[in-house]
Design an enzyme around this catalytic site. Structure first.
Site, PDB file in Angstrom:
ATOM      1  CG  HIS A 117      28.766 110.385  69.880  1.00  0.00           C
ATOM      2  ND1 HIS A 117      27.591 111.043  70.210  1.00  0.00           N
ATOM      3  CD2 HIS A 117      29.709 110.840  70.750  1.00  0.00           C
ATOM      4  CE1 HIS A 117      27.818 111.863  71.219  1.00  0.00           C
ATOM      5  NE2 HIS A 117      29.086 111.762  71.581  1.00  0.00           N
ATOM      6  CE  LYS A 119      27.861 108.338  74.240  1.00  0.00           C
ATOM      7  NZ  LYS A 119      27.722 109.536  73.399  1.00  0.00           N
ATOM      8  CG  ASP A 124      20.294  87.058  77.854  1.00  0.00           C
ATOM      9  OD1 ASP A 124      21.349  86.640  77.336  1.00  0.00           O
ATOM     10  OD2 ASP A 124      20.044  86.962  79.067  1.00  0.00           O
ATOM     11  CG  HIS A 297      27.293 114.317  78.288  1.00  0.00           C
ATOM     12  ND1 HIS A 297      27.021 113.007  77.948  1.00  0.00           N
ATOM     13  CD2 HIS A 297      28.342 114.686  77.522  1.00  0.00           C
ATOM     14  CE1 HIS A 297      27.876 112.602  77.030  1.00  0.00           C
ATOM     15  NE2 HIS A 297      28.693 113.593  76.749  1.00  0.00           N
ATOM     16  CE  LYS A 299      24.862 113.199  74.286  1.00  0.00           C
ATOM     17  NZ  LYS A 299      25.530 114.429  74.562  1.00  0.00           N
ATOM     18  CG  ASP A 304       2.240 118.951  71.165  1.00  0.00           C
ATOM     19  OD1 ASP A 304       2.501 120.087  71.603  1.00  0.00           O
ATOM     20  OD2 ASP A 304       1.851 118.751  70.000  1.00  0.00           O
TER      21      ASP A 304
END
Length: 424
Positions: A117, A119, A124, A297, A299, A304
């Protein structure tokens, strides 16, 4: 046992927040077009739409001028790519690897659990992108009411070297071996270790062998340490008992705890599951906001004035107990402030705060019964899901193979297959 204690802060990084496909895609495609030596892309979803075709064109052009391109897609998340799409990449020299490709039964995909899952993009060994944005047109606003709200980060500095080593090891463990890994690591330029900014960063992953709960552990530790505010925006929210307990404790000791959850979900069950926790959380003082513009979508989270995280991991059973995930945790006041401004804007202009009166209509007896079952589900699901088979996920090299034909016929594996015993 998790090796979470191996996670460490790396200083001297520049980190920029990217919101939605409008900011993310042009930056990634430009980085690929300017690549000199190597591009590595990992993604759960790659669709053959206008976004996927732009990624295809950027990788193909870079490969044709001699850049090493490695693309890893998930067999469940990206099942519909045509022969022409794959052949267009492999004929230019792009190495396309499919994580755990699965066969269909009666037209249904059965390889649901323990997905790749993550991404991640590394260019380079000098620039990296990590977040929750897939390569599909539904991450663009012009997609319409179902366009997703999401986030990623672009990174430069020493942390990129760690991310680079991680993605190379994922490929090496897929069958290329230690010798291949050593040769590829020599391509990492010395500048990958040079300071690029002032932010401390930590790259945290989750897998099904050695790092089973690292991301959740980092969340819980930051919640325990919070003294002022906690803001979490998470698309799929149904965490385990321990994380819920930490959120309630934080609110009761006076921390301003806010959750931004889906109000217009892409899957109705997502909102239903999260809403089962509303009474329990709000009773302790947690404030809940439902994002209503379109499906959330993202996350992301902050604690603080310095701690922040952006990544692929939801706070639900799949991400916390089954899937392979990757988050970047940032310790930097400036980045924290930018993230807070984006989240505050959502709460002010795009969210409805859930009030006690909104929940009062529920029959108290039903609420008591439901709370009993939810409590025990939260308490035991991490251990129960952990008992599901930990199959050795396959990392299959697609060499001009018609994956669509293999998918539909249900016969055999693509040629050139290699097995991955554990993805980093």
């Amino acid at each position: 046992m998790s090796s979470r204690n191996n996670n460490h802060w790396t200083g001297g990084n520049r980190i920029e927040l990217l919101e939605n496909g409008e900011q993310f895609f042009p930056r990634v495609f430009d980085a690929i077009r300017k690549a000199r030596r190597e591009v590595i892309v990992e993604t759960f979803i790659l669709f053959e739409d206008k976004v996927g075709l732009q990624l295809h064109a950027a990788m193909r052009e870079a490969a044709q001028r001699g850049v090493k391109i490695d693309l890893m897609i998930d067999g469940f998340g990206s099942p519909e790519l045509s022969h022409e799409f794959i052949e267009g990449l492999t004929s230019a020299g792009v190495k396309v690897r499919v994580f755990d490709p699965g066969q269909r039964f009666m037209g249904q995909r059965l390889n649901v659990f323990r997905r790749m899952h993550r991404k991640i993009v590394v260019v380079d060994g000098e620039r990296a992108f990590v977040g929750g944005i897939n390569y599909s047109a539904d991450h663009l606003l012009d997609f319409g009411p179902k366009a997703k709200q999401d986030y990623a980060v672009e990174l430069a500095g020493p942390i990129v070297g760690e991310i680079h080593q991680f993605v190379l090891r994922a490929i090496a463990l897929g069958g290329k071996g230690a010798g291949w890994l050593r040769r590829r690591l020599k391509l990492a330029p010395p500048s990958s270790q040079a300071r690029a900014g002032e932010a401390d960063a930590m790259f945290v992953t989750r897998d099904n062998r050695r790092h089973t709960n690292d991301i959740e552990w980092q969340y819980r530790a930051a919640i325990r340490a919070a003294r002022k505010r906690i803001v979490i925006a998470n698309a799929y929210f149904f965490p385990g008992y321990l994380l819920i307990k930490e959120l309630r404790r934080a609110a009761r000791r006076g921390v301003d705890v806010r959750l931004i959850l889906q109000g217009e979900p892409d899957m109705p069950i997502v909102k239903t599951a999260a809403s089962m926790l509303y009474h329990h959380l709000m009773h302790a003082g947690v404030r809940i906001y439902e994002y209503c513009d379109r499906p959330l979508h993202g996350k992301i989270a902050l604690m603080d004035d310095r701690w922040s995280t952006v990544g692929s991991s939801n706070l639900d059973p799949l991400s916390l107990s089954l899937n392979l995930e990757a988050n970047v945790i940032v310790r930097d006041a400036a980045f924290n402030q930018v993230l807070w401004e984006r989240m505050d804007r959502l709460m002010q202009h795009s969210c409805k705060q859930v009030e006690a009166a909104d929940l009062a209509s529920e029959w108290s007896g039903w609420r008591l019964v439901r709370s009993f079952f939810v409590f025990h589900i939260l308490r035991w699901y991490p251990a129960l899901l952990g008992r599901l088979p930990r199959h050795a996920p396959r990392l299959t090299l697609a060499e001009a193979t018609d994956l669509a034909s293999q998918r539909d016929s249900g016969r055999g594996d693509p040629a050139g297959g290699a097995t991955q015993t554990e993805a980093a």
